[in-house]
Design an enzyme around this catalytic site. Sequence first.
Site, short mmCIF file in Angstrom:
data_model
loop_
_atom_site.label_atom_id
_atom_site.label_comp_id
_atom_site.label_asym_id
_atom_site.label_seq_id
_atom_site.Cartn_x
_atom_site.Cartn_y
_atom_site.Cartn_z
N GLU A 285 -46.41 37.89 25.03
CA GLU A 285 -45.93 37.15 23.93
C GLU A 285 -45.60 35.80 24.36
OE1 GLU A 285 -43.10 38.65 21.15
OE2 GLU A 285 -43.38 40.91 21.69
N THR B 105 -50.22 46.78 22.49
CA THR B 105 -49.14 47.71 22.85
C THR B 105 -48.86 48.66 21.37
OG1 THR B 105 -47.94 46.04 24.00
CG2 THR B 105 -46.79 47.64 23.01
#
Length: 388
Positions: A372, A167
């Site tokens: 995550e 990201t």
Amino acid sequence: MPQEPLATGVPLTVLAEDEQLFRDSVLEFADQRIRPLVREMDERALVPRTLLDELFGLGVMGIEIPETFGGAGASFFHSVLAVEALSQVDPAIGVLVDVQNTLVVNALMRWGSDDVRRRYLPALASKTVGAYALSEAASGSDAFALTTRATDRDGAFALNGRKLWITNGYEADLFIVFANVNPEAGYRGITAFLVERGTPGFTVGKKEDKLGIRASSTCELLFEDCLVAPANVLGDVGKGYKVAIETLNEGRIGIGAQMIGLTQGALDHAVAYTKERKQFGKAIADFQGVQFQLGQAATELEAARLLVYNAARLRDARRPFLKEAAMCKLFSSQVAERVTSLAVQLYGGYGYVKDYPVEKLFRDAKIGQIYEGTSNMQLQTIAKLMLS
Ligand SMILES: Cc1cc2nc3c(=O)[nH]c(=O)nc-3n(C[C@H](O)[C@H](O)[C@H](O)COP(=O)(O)OP(=O)(O)OC[C@H]3O[C@@H](n4cnc5c(N)ncnc54)[C@H](O)[C@@H]3O)c2cc1C
């Protein structure tokens, strides 16, 4: 770490004056400056640099960075409020700001030497986007099976390998990269390195074409004999696994914040639309069947928000928060999927097209169950803590 004294009897969702002001200023910015760009950013899968500059100007790119380094000197909870407020309008901007604060800045504040903090924190607060590179093609949930290597080369570390799914990869100038200095030692060889864009041997590769959060860049990183000085090791050599685990434990509260913001955005749209849309001679919000659906969604969102705020406040109070963080991410991402789906449903055919905002939020919601730590990984953490 010393525990912070806790204020007792204060409801979790009641904000202190500075928290309220901060949240309102981010919400206003999101509404005025981001909302007009959302559709185009999603279609082009791109965040304009001018918007990035405005985010720095707003003070949301270095929320926990001390004021002496040019940051806002605020708390982790403030980061959660910012990510929630931004995600209400665009979860792609929410995650850009989330990774910057809850992973990159967080790791540097916690593990950076004085030299590292001095060199990088002022830039992160004012102009430099950061990225956090752990995952690889063959190591996701099993993150410590990473194969990027760091070998000794005349006193420096030579990095070789590939990272995937990173990201902010397109915008970032500073990357936290996890590599193994001693594969025979297993995870105890993993080390965190700070790598600047432009370092010879380091290239940012392909940008993924995604289902949702399309404006948030997700890139491959390539390292071929990329030399990194020992001064750019973050924390200790061989202790990168601790950097990774501990920052991700906190980072997932930020994903919870992204999910509750996104859910609030979808629910707000659904409420407004059902009050306007008329069928059978009255607003569809007047049908009890629709009212029950809205009531259920609002209740689930409230429960998710309580989990997220509690985990963030526990973290700021230096109390154990691991189980709560896993629960908040697990539950808020489930709620986001359910409520955005309901929002599409309540818009009927209009919910299925890009001219209305809920189609995008429905696509954006799915990622909360993946990055995550997938939902199964959160469940594993929760169960492990229950059974230990
Ligand atoms: C848009 C996006 C942005 C991302 N950003 C970043 C980033 O900035 N930095 C970074 O390092 N990574 C990033 N990632 C990577 C992300 O963290 C991983 O995709 C995620 O951890 C899952 O890994 P995987 O894709 O390899 O899936 P896998 O680990 O292969 O999992 C596949 C499925 O198997 C299940 N599974 C795996 N193991 C078990 C088990 N033991 N028990 C039960 N079920 C199991 C999983 O729950 C999942 O459903 C990003 C990913 C995406 C899609």
